[in-house]
Design a protein around this motif. Structure first.
Motif, PDB file in Angstrom:
ATOM      1  N   ILE A 183     -35.888 -87.156 -30.781  1.00  0.00           N
ATOM      2  CA  ILE A 183     -36.453 -86.877 -32.223  1.00  0.00           C
ATOM      3  C   ILE A 183     -35.561 -86.890 -33.137  1.00  0.00           C
ATOM      4  N   TYR A 184     -34.204 -86.058 -32.818  1.00  0.00           N
ATOM      5  CA  TYR A 184     -33.237 -85.617 -33.615  1.00  0.00           C
ATOM      6  C   TYR A 184     -32.408 -87.143 -33.882  1.00  0.00           C
ATOM      7  N   ASN A 185     -32.247 -87.894 -32.997  1.00  0.00           N
ATOM      8  CA  ASN A 185     -31.473 -89.070 -33.298  1.00  0.00           C
ATOM      9  C   ASN A 185     -32.193 -90.379 -33.503  1.00  0.00           C
ATOM     10  N   ALA A 186     -33.383 -90.499 -33.170  1.00  0.00           N
ATOM     11  CA  ALA A 186     -34.347 -91.667 -33.398  1.00  0.00           C
ATOM     12  C   ALA A 186     -35.514 -91.141 -34.049  1.00  0.00           C
ATOM     13  N   TRP A 187     -35.705 -90.562 -35.265  1.00  0.00           N
ATOM     14  CA  TRP A 187     -37.030 -89.973 -35.840  1.00  0.00           C
ATOM     15  C   TRP A 187     -38.074 -91.114 -35.965  1.00  0.00           C
ATOM     16  N   TRP A 188     -37.633 -92.260 -36.226  1.00  0.00           N
ATOM     17  CA  TRP A 188     -38.583 -93.206 -36.156  1.00  0.00           C
ATOM     18  C   TRP A 188     -39.559 -93.474 -34.900  1.00  0.00           C
ATOM     19  N   MET A 189     -39.175 -93.071 -33.688  1.00  0.00           N
ATOM     20  CA  MET A 189     -39.857 -93.099 -32.440  1.00  0.00           C
ATOM     21  C   MET A 189     -41.242 -91.997 -32.507  1.00  0.00           C
ATOM     22  N   ILE A 190     -41.059 -91.005 -33.569  1.00  0.00           N
ATOM     23  CA  ILE A 190     -42.185 -90.214 -33.717  1.00  0.00           C
ATOM     24  C   ILE A 190     -42.754 -90.599 -35.059  1.00  0.00           C
ATOM     25  N   VAL A 191     -42.263 -91.184 -35.931  1.00  0.00           N
ATOM     26  CA  VAL A 191     -42.753 -91.171 -37.350  1.00  0.00           C
ATOM     27  C   VAL A 191     -43.660 -92.379 -37.358  1.00  0.00           C
ATOM     28  N   PHE A 192     -43.307 -93.667 -36.769  1.00  0.00           N
ATOM     29  CA  PHE A 192     -44.022 -94.720 -36.745  1.00  0.00           C
ATOM     30  C   PHE A 192     -45.472 -94.661 -36.026  1.00  0.00           C
ATOM     31  N   PRO A 193     -45.416 -94.412 -34.686  1.00  0.00           N
ATOM     32  CA  PRO A 193     -46.857 -93.989 -34.133  1.00  0.00           C
ATOM     33  C   PRO A 193     -47.563 -92.965 -34.671  1.00  0.00           C
ATOM     34  N   GLY A 194     -46.877 -92.107 -35.290  1.00  0.00           N
ATOM     35  CA  GLY A 194     -47.662 -90.729 -35.852  1.00  0.00           C
ATOM     36  C   GLY A 194     -48.236 -90.989 -37.085  1.00  0.00           C
ATOM     37  N   ALA A 195     -47.602 -91.847 -37.792  1.00  0.00           N
ATOM     38  CA  ALA A 195     -48.164 -92.463 -39.114  1.00  0.00           C
ATOM     39  C   ALA A 195     -49.075 -93.317 -39.013  1.00  0.00           C
ATOM     40  N   PHE A 196     -48.918 -94.274 -38.074  1.00  0.00           N
ATOM     41  CA  PHE A 196     -50.265 -94.943 -37.908  1.00  0.00           C
ATOM     42  C   PHE A 196     -51.686 -94.358 -37.113  1.00  0.00           C
ATOM     43  N   THR A 197     -51.322 -93.616 -36.287  1.00  0.00           N
ATOM     44  CA  THR A 197     -52.570 -92.992 -36.070  1.00  0.00           C
ATOM     45  C   THR A 197     -53.316 -91.962 -37.121  1.00  0.00           C
ATOM     46  N   ALA A 198     -52.303 -91.282 -37.804  1.00  0.00           N
ATOM     47  CA  ALA A 198     -52.734 -90.505 -38.995  1.00  0.00           C
ATOM     48  C   ALA A 198     -53.672 -91.292 -40.132  1.00  0.00           C
ATOM     49  N   LEU A 199     -53.139 -92.500 -40.267  1.00  0.00           N
ATOM     50  CA  LEU A 199     -53.657 -93.192 -41.522  1.00  0.00           C
ATOM     51  C   LEU A 199     -55.071 -93.867 -40.696  1.00  0.00           C
ATOM     52  N   THR A 200     -54.954 -94.452 -39.431  1.00  0.00           N
ATOM     53  CA  THR A 200     -56.201 -95.032 -38.994  1.00  0.00           C
ATOM     54  C   THR A 200     -57.264 -94.003 -38.832  1.00  0.00           C
ATOM     55  N   VAL A 201     -56.842 -92.756 -38.544  1.00  0.00           N
ATOM     56  CA  VAL A 201     -58.135 -91.753 -38.354  1.00  0.00           C
ATOM     57  C   VAL A 201     -58.472 -91.507 -39.604  1.00  0.00           C
ATOM     58  N   LEU A 202     -57.677 -91.238 -40.881  1.00  0.00           N
ATOM     59  CA  LEU A 202     -57.924 -90.940 -42.199  1.00  0.00           C
ATOM     60  C   LEU A 202     -59.179 -92.187 -42.638  1.00  0.00           C
ATOM     61  N   GLY A 203     -58.390 -93.335 -42.315  1.00  0.00           N
ATOM     62  CA  GLY A 203     -59.453 -94.413 -42.887  1.00  0.00           C
ATOM     63  C   GLY A 203     -60.743 -94.473 -42.061  1.00  0.00           C
ATOM     64  N   LEU A 204     -60.862 -94.011 -40.982  1.00  0.00           N
ATOM     65  CA  LEU A 204     -62.015 -94.239 -40.317  1.00  0.00           C
ATOM     66  C   LEU A 204     -63.079 -93.020 -40.907  1.00  0.00           C
ATOM     67  N   ASN A 205     -62.474 -91.998 -41.058  1.00  0.00           N
ATOM     68  CA  ASN A 205     -63.050 -90.739 -41.502  1.00  0.00           C
ATOM     69  C   ASN A 205     -63.871 -91.105 -43.092  1.00  0.00           C
ATOM     70  N   LEU A 206     -62.846 -91.665 -43.790  1.00  0.00           N
ATOM     71  CA  LEU A 206     -63.407 -92.049 -45.068  1.00  0.00           C
ATOM     72  C   LEU A 206     -64.414 -93.168 -45.267  1.00  0.00           C
ATOM     73  N   LEU A 207     -64.286 -94.130 -44.091  1.00  0.00           N
ATOM     74  CA  LEU A 207     -65.194 -95.113 -43.749  1.00  0.00           C
ATOM     75  C   LEU A 207     -66.448 -94.238 -43.512  1.00  0.00           C
ATOM     76  N   GLY A 208     -66.643 -93.326 -42.520  1.00  0.00           N
ATOM     77  CA  GLY A 208     -67.751 -92.590 -41.902  1.00  0.00           C
ATOM     78  C   GLY A 208     -68.417 -91.958 -43.293  1.00  0.00           C
ATOM     79  N   ASP A 209     -67.788 -91.534 -44.389  1.00  0.00           N
ATOM     80  CA  ASP A 209     -68.042 -90.851 -45.585  1.00  0.00           C
ATOM     81  C   ASP A 209     -68.903 -91.810 -46.327  1.00  0.00           C
ATOM     82  N   GLY A 210     -68.357 -93.257 -46.167  1.00  0.00           N
ATOM     83  CA  GLY A 210     -68.757 -94.058 -47.224  1.00  0.00           C
ATOM     84  C   GLY A 210     -70.049 -94.555 -46.596  1.00  0.00           C
ATOM     85  N   VAL A 211     -70.163 -94.903 -45.118  1.00  0.00           N
ATOM     86  CA  VAL A 211     -71.381 -95.209 -44.459  1.00  0.00           C
ATOM     87  C   VAL A 211     -72.241 -94.053 -44.720  1.00  0.00           C
TER      88      VAL A 211
END
Length: 220
Positions: A183-211
């Protein structure tokens, strides 16, 4: 050096994109399966007091165990495989869906038009599947979107802990697991999958609220 680093980041980005297929497949499969099974169990429990006591006590017992701990236990028994991940997460999420379907069905069964159908001599099965079931679909569908999001997070947690989708199959969880040691030498190994997970879950929660707002405008 810079070209090599960009190549590594691009390869990681490609793995994260490909890993979305596994994570979304797990989430979608769990949401649909848990929704259908939970609705069937809840409907049946709402019509039979003996079955209600048995099924709801089983659901209470499963809900008493933390979801991640229960999923890890099931994966230990079943083995690390994507199909077993889906099975374990379905078992984890069915109790909540069944409880929701049962509570909604009990409310609908007390409505005047259901009483009218009984007075007209309609059979229990016809009332249950043609009149009660369609009227509890809205909250069940909304809850399925939240189960979809929850399943993605839980699958990522299982894979991160080594109890989910096994390598070399890429999933957001095992990519995070690979990146924790660098993580200290290759921060992108954490940022990329973490960001995709967070954004996907956020999008699904917003979709649920909209539905939910679309299907039940009076909820606001």
């Amino acid at each position: 050096m810079e070209n090599g680093l960009c190549g590594v980041r691009f390869c990681l980005f490609a793995r994260v994109i490909y890993g979305a297929r596994i994570s979304l497949t797990v989430g979608f499969s769990v949401g649909i399966t848990a929704g259908i099974l939970g609705m069937m169990i809840g409907l049946y429990a709402s019509t039979n007091k003996v079955a209600d006591n048995i099924l709801m006590r089983i659901c209470d017992g499963l809900k008493a165990i933390p979801s991640t701990l229960l999923a890890i236990t099931l994966m230990t028994v079943l083995g690390a495989d994507i199909k077993n991940v889906i099975i374990s997460l379905v078992i984890v999420n069915v109790p909540n869906m069944a409880r929701l379907a049962r509570s909604q069905a009990l409310v609908v069964r007390e409505q005047t038009y259901i009483e009218a159908m009984r007075c007209l001599g309609a059979k229990k099965g016809r009332i249950l599947w043609k009149h009660v079931a369609p009227n509890i679909l809205s909250p069940v569908i909304v809850q399925m979107t939240f189960v979809f999001a929850s399943a993605i997070i839980t699958e990522a947690a299982l894979s991160f802990l080594g109890a989910g989708v096994p390598a070399p199959s890429p999933s957001w969880g095992n990519i995070l697991n690979e990146g924790k040691s660098v993580i200290y030498n290759a921060w992108w190994m954490i940022v990329f999958p973490g960001a995709f997970t967070a954004l996907t879950v956020l999008g699904l929660n917003l979709l649920g609220d909209g539905v939910r707002d679309f299907m039940d405008p009076m909820s606001n």
